[in-house]
Design a protein around this motif. Structure first.
Motif, mmCIF file in Angstrom:
data_model
loop_
_atom_site.group_PDB
_atom_site.id
_atom_site.type_symbol
_atom_site.label_atom_id
_atom_site.label_comp_id
_atom_site.label_asym_id
_atom_site.label_seq_id
_atom_site.Cartn_x
_atom_site.Cartn_y
_atom_site.Cartn_z
ATOM 1 N N GLN A 62 43.883 35.549 38.642
ATOM 2 C CA GLN A 62 43.971 35.799 40.081
ATOM 3 C C GLN A 62 45.305 36.443 40.455
ATOM 4 N N PRO A 63 46.425 35.982 39.883
ATOM 5 C CA PRO A 63 47.697 36.638 40.205
ATOM 6 C C PRO A 63 47.718 38.127 39.850
ATOM 7 N N ALA A 64 47.018 38.510 38.787
ATOM 8 C CA ALA A 64 46.967 39.934 38.422
ATOM 9 C C ALA A 64 46.265 40.739 39.509
ATOM 10 N N VAL A 65 45.164 40.211 40.038
ATOM 11 C CA VAL A 65 44.452 40.891 41.124
ATOM 12 C C VAL A 65 45.318 40.885 42.383
ATOM 13 N N SER A 66 45.986 39.782 42.645
ATOM 14 C CA SER A 66 46.870 39.706 43.804
ATOM 15 C C SER A 66 48.001 40.729 43.723
ATOM 16 N N MET A 67 48.528 40.944 42.519
ATOM 17 C CA MET A 67 49.581 41.954 42.350
ATOM 18 C C MET A 67 49.027 43.359 42.585
ATOM 19 N N SER A 68 47.814 43.603 42.123
ATOM 20 C CA SER A 68 47.179 44.902 42.385
ATOM 21 C C SER A 68 46.950 45.089 43.878
ATOM 22 N N LEU A 69 46.519 44.036 44.536
ATOM 23 C CA LEU A 69 46.308 44.096 45.985
ATOM 24 C C LEU A 69 47.623 44.369 46.705
ATOM 25 N N ALA A 70 48.702 43.771 46.247
ATOM 26 C CA ALA A 70 50.015 44.023 46.854
ATOM 27 C C ALA A 70 50.397 45.499 46.725
ATOM 28 N N ARG A 71 50.119 46.075 45.568
ATOM 29 C CA ARG A 71 50.412 47.504 45.377
ATOM 30 C C ARG A 71 49.527 48.374 46.268
ATOM 31 N N LEU A 72 48.265 47.997 46.397
ATOM 32 C CA LEU A 72 47.363 48.732 47.287
ATOM 33 C C LEU A 72 47.833 48.634 48.737
ATOM 34 N N ARG A 73 48.256 47.452 49.135
ATOM 35 C CA ARG A 73 48.747 47.261 50.508
ATOM 36 C C ARG A 73 49.960 48.140 50.780
ATOM 37 N N GLU A 74 50.824 48.228 49.795
ATOM 38 C CA GLU A 74 52.014 49.076 49.946
ATOM 39 C C GLU A 74 51.608 50.547 50.027
ATOM 40 N N ARG A 75 50.704 50.959 49.155
ATOM 41 C CA ARG A 75 50.261 52.353 49.112
ATOM 42 C C ARG A 75 49.614 52.779 50.431
ATOM 43 N N THR A 131 39.939 48.433 41.336
ATOM 44 C CA THR A 131 40.157 47.060 41.815
ATOM 45 C C THR A 131 39.788 46.961 43.288
ATOM 46 N N PHE A 132 40.195 47.953 44.071
ATOM 47 C CA PHE A 132 39.859 47.968 45.503
ATOM 48 C C PHE A 132 38.342 47.918 45.696
ATOM 49 N N ILE A 133 37.612 48.743 44.952
ATOM 50 C CA ILE A 133 36.156 48.801 45.093
ATOM 51 C C ILE A 133 35.520 47.453 44.784
ATOM 52 N N VAL A 134 35.944 46.837 43.692
ATOM 53 C CA VAL A 134 35.364 45.551 43.307
ATOM 54 C C VAL A 134 35.739 44.470 44.317
ATOM 55 N N LEU A 135 36.973 44.473 44.781
ATOM 56 C CA LEU A 135 37.389 43.498 45.792
ATOM 57 C C LEU A 135 36.620 43.715 47.092
ATOM 58 N N PHE A 136 36.395 44.960 47.441
ATOM 59 C CA PHE A 136 35.608 45.266 48.640
ATOM 60 C C PHE A 136 34.191 44.722 48.489
ATOM 61 N N ARG A 137 33.621 44.880 47.307
ATOM 62 C CA ARG A 137 32.260 44.406 47.054
ATOM 63 C C ARG A 137 32.196 42.883 47.005
ATOM 64 N N GLU A 138 33.094 42.282 46.244
ATOM 65 C CA GLU A 138 33.050 40.840 46.018
ATOM 66 C C GLU A 138 33.602 40.028 47.187
ATOM 67 N N GLN A 139 34.550 40.598 47.898
ATOM 68 C CA GLN A 139 35.251 39.920 48.986
ATOM 69 C C GLN A 139 35.807 38.568 48.533
ATOM 70 N N SER A 140 36.321 38.587 47.306
ATOM 71 C CA SER A 140 36.913 37.389 46.713
ATOM 72 C C SER A 140 37.882 37.816 45.611
ATOM 73 N N VAL A 141 39.120 37.340 45.711
ATOM 74 C CA VAL A 141 40.101 37.626 44.667
ATOM 75 C C VAL A 141 39.670 36.954 43.366
ATOM 76 N N SER A 142 39.163 35.728 43.464
ATOM 77 C CA SER A 142 38.715 34.993 42.273
ATOM 78 C C SER A 142 37.585 35.719 41.546
ATOM 79 N N LYS A 143 36.587 36.143 42.299
ATOM 80 C CA LYS A 143 35.451 36.838 41.681
ATOM 81 C C LYS A 143 35.878 38.182 41.099
ATOM 82 N N THR A 144 36.809 38.850 41.767
ATOM 83 C CA THR A 144 37.317 40.124 41.256
ATOM 84 C C THR A 144 38.055 39.891 39.943
ATOM 85 N N ALA A 145 38.872 38.855 39.902
ATOM 86 C CA ALA A 145 39.590 38.524 38.670
ATOM 87 C C ALA A 145 38.604 38.201 37.554
#
Length: 126
Positions: free
Chosen positions: A38-51, A17-31
């Motif tokens: 989008q909320p699913a990607v946002s939840m993954s991003l929240a976990r990445l931020r915590e990690r 998810t991080f790689i795709v978000l880095f490439r797309e630079q869009s939560v919508s496009k990643t989803a």
């Protein structure tokens, strides 16, 4: 080995998810890429931020942009994930095996980012 136990606790899907978000630079496009909400990607991003204890991506008018820390992570993560994909035989729909990426693991983010941007290989399995 302690490293193996700690690695087992890491959700590798978050790294994809991080790689795709880095490439797309869009939560919508990643989803859209993963056919999830989008909320699913946002939840993954929240976990990445915590990690990583970093915001990783900040909102802009057109999506998100990576923080300095996210770029540092991508510089190390992208070559590793390309190697894993190569070992696993993951191919793009264009028929390219991940290991066929020019400069994979040698050119850093710029070469890999160009690889992801290449229209012939845009559909790489990540």
């Amino acid at each position: 080995m302690k490293e193996e136990k700690r690695l087992r606790d890491v959700d590798l899907n978050l790294l994809v998810t991080f790689i795709v978000l880095f490439r797309e630079q869009s939560v919508s496009k990643t989803a859209e890429h993963f056919s999830v909400t989008q909320p699913a990607v946002s939840m993954s991003l929240a976990r990445l931020r915590e990690r990583f204890d970093d915001p990783l991506f900040v909102r802009t008018g057109k999506g998100v942009r990576p923080t300095k820390r996210a770029t540092e992570i991508a510089e190390r993560l992208l070559p590793a994930m390309m190697r894993i994909a190569s070992v696993m035989g993951v191919e793009s729909s264009a028929g390219y095996v991940a290991g066929d990426c020019p400069d994979a693991g040698m050119g850093g983010v710029n070469s890999l980012y160009e690889f992801f941007e290449d229209e012939r290989q845009q559909t790489f399995a990540f």
